[in-house]
Design an enzyme around this catalytic site. Structure first.
Site, short mmCIF file in Angstrom:
data_model
loop_
_atom_site.label_atom_id
_atom_site.label_comp_id
_atom_site.label_asym_id
_atom_site.label_seq_id
_atom_site.Cartn_x
_atom_site.Cartn_y
_atom_site.Cartn_z
N ARG A 105 92.40 88.20 71.31
CA ARG A 105 92.57 86.95 70.55
C ARG A 105 91.21 86.37 70.16
NH1 ARG A 105 91.80 82.14 73.39
NH2 ARG A 105 91.56 82.42 75.63
N HIS A 106 91.22 85.62 69.07
CA HIS A 106 90.02 84.93 68.65
C HIS A 106 89.75 83.79 69.64
CE1 HIS A 106 87.22 82.56 66.26
NE2 HIS A 106 87.09 83.61 65.48
#
Lengths: 389, 389
Positions: free
Chosen positions: B232-233
């Protein structure tokens, strides 16, 4: 570098940068670092999306500040006549236009490449988009993670047998921005000979395919796509992280001679062991070899082993977090962390230095601040007026 | 591209490439793709190390074949008089010399930049090394993994809370090779104006710092270095992989409007939920949000959800392995996978296409074969003789 200085290679060039977020602004930073003047043309009110990206210092984005240091900003509404007139005057002065809209948007604004090339035959038009300006998916939206996923790099990043992992750096954007810079630079070179500009069209997904040399060779030669291999190289052993008493370090012993040096430095009697005699054998016994090495390395700190292996000529290094990397003496000696000179009363930031060291290109000790939205309108208009256009 | 073709931008230029393994040859490929003629100057007997890198087809390395397609090869022993004379004649015809030895090696061979610049003032000298030609560690050996470790990218790649993970693509080498290409291209442009060559000095560690915009901004603004965040960012939500019934896909909903579209497309009544009303709130509740989304997405295939989200305008895509990526219709439409035309009786390989699409630059349907070691000696000598030098 003792050759005579001749100034930055792109000194005197003007880049109109209509891009936002990362790939395009990263390209503009490269051109700026090479001496070009970069004018960000931002949409009014909000500007570049990254002005709203955390973390913030005194209300300003550190992310935006690091990526846009030293650029100028003018906010233009390209659907409004007055602003279009300014944009037209800027185009007449520009060497390079950068944009990262979806294909067709610039045409609808009346600024497609065909129109611009007819009006400004020397202008170089650089576009970066998720999938490029051709092909069935050219209209689809994309972010870094979409092309990291679709381009295959996530499938080879992560723990062995584990789920796909994103590359921590935004290489979906960044390598696309770098290819755009290369295309623009090649077009600038060609323009010196032909007098004519060109269009450069970079797709982020294309760029992901281009950087996966090993995975592509393996997949096409064997028919089997590789999976993730954690922190080890898939086909060279030992070439991975190892645990020390206080953290991780890497050993990159890429050939038999280095492996022999490694065994001697660690006092491991493995150099004549048939299980580890060749790279192929070491790859087969990679997990056993790792345990044998860590049985030694867990007894001392990572710094100890890095010093021991460096003395032995074995490529090695600590696994550093960004705080450690940014105070690494070699990183500092190469000017790779620069303070951003604050505007009066403005926040202080840091930014990366320019990794391109070359004859004639000055190495500044600091970067100028990133612009406030529309913060250079008056200066830009005065510059246009002074040229009488 | 409908503008008149004018040929490849670097047509007519000659690159002498003394580099081996990855960073330097990758740079040479970029220059070759832009139209330059690349002559690999290899050491006798073994040549480029990657000729021995697996996998092999009919005894030839697919890795070497993919990276060196379309180049020529001559084997020269630069400690032998006859071969030095050939090298001197090649230098007189070259626009660019590339090398990736440790600093000082070229000087000891009598081919340091100062000497070459005095003899060939227009020659551009491009060097890539682990740590660059200055600083306390300039003499230390490095491989891709050493600079991935030391430069920080491994510390932000991997599972949340897990050990550091290597980026599956060799970005330690590749981005350094790309920066070298940019420096060389800028020097070629400047040479058109000044008549003078330049030295370009790229350090692989420097290049790693330069590409970590987010990690650098976060670390310098907050004092805390980020760790890995899996798929995930770190600061945008939802922006990660999600599980479908048959595999992973990504959702990259970078702003509130996209999140609203996502909720509608998944029939998830979360758009008005205060826990997910802003990106900051979504980041705080990232794990809960992931579970709520996967409770829906696990019910159908990844292809199903990609189609649904694409129709809704939400950036998305399958996580593809390299075999899937290489048959992706968009990748094929952009000519990003090219057959390598075999030599008579030689093995067939594939290579990546050129991601720089630009006016005037042809898009070949295939790449020429990589050279056999010293395979072009006769042709190269004939070319030198024809020019009477």
């Amino acid at each position: 570098m003792t050759a005579p200085l001749s100034g930055a290679p792109l000194a005197g060039l003007v880049v109109l940068d209509m891009t936002h977020v990362l790939a395009g602004p990263f390209c503009a930073t490269i051109l700026s670092d090479l001496g070009a003047r970069v004018i960000k043309v931002e949409r009014p009110v909000t500007g570049d999306d990254t002005r709203a990206f955390p973390p913030f210092v005194q209300g300003e984005s550190a992310y935006f500040a690091a990526l846009n240091a030293g650029k100028q900003s003018i906010a233009l509404d390209l659907r409004a006549g007055g602003d279009r007139a300014i944009f037209d005057r800027l185009l007449a002065r520009a060497d390079v236009l950068l944009e990262n809209y979806r294909p067709g948007v610039m045409e609808r604004l009346g600024y497609g490449y065909e129109v611009l090339h007819a009006r400004h035959p020397r202008l170089i038009y650089g576009a970066v988009s998720g999938f490029g300006h051709t092909g069935p998916d050219s209209q689809k939206p994309a972010y870094d993670m979409v092309v990291q996923a679709r381009g295959g790099v996530m499938s080879i990043t992560g723990e062995e047998g584990g789920p796909p992992v994103r590359v921590g750096a935004s290489i979906g954007d960044i390598v696309a921005g770098m290819y755009l810079a290369q295309g623009v630079l090649a077009a600038l070179f060609a323009r010196e000979r032909t007098g004519e500009g060109a269009k450069v069209d970079i797709g982020m997904l294309d760029a992901q395919i281009a950087i996966q040399e090993h995975s592509l060779a393996l997949t096409t030669a064997t028919g089997h796509a590789p999976g993730p291999t954690g922190a080890r190289h898939p086909t060279i052993t030992p070439f991975s992280t190892f645990r020390a008493a206080d953290g991780f370090f890497v050993i990159a012993a890429g050939n038999d001679a280095l492996f022999a040096k490694l065994c001697e430095a660690l006092a491991l009697p493995l150099a004549d062991d048939a299980r580890f005699a060749t790279n192929a054998a070491r790859c087969e016994n990679v997990h056993l070899l790792k345990r044998l090495i860590e049985a030694v390395t867990l007894g001392q700190t990572a710094d100890h082993w890095v010093a021991v292996l460096e003395a032995a000529g074995v490529p090695t290094g600590r696994v550093q977090d960004m705080a450690q990397a940014l105070r690494d003496p070699q990183v500092l000696a190469r000017n790779m962390v620069l303070p951003v000179t604050p505007r009066a009363g403005g926040p202080a930031f840091s930014a990366a230095g320019n990794p391109i060291k070359m004859t004639g290109l000055p190495e500044p000790a600091a970067r100028a601040a990133a612009p406030l939205l529309d913060g250079d309108r008056a200066a830009i208009l005065a510059w246009l007026d002074a040229a009488g256009r």
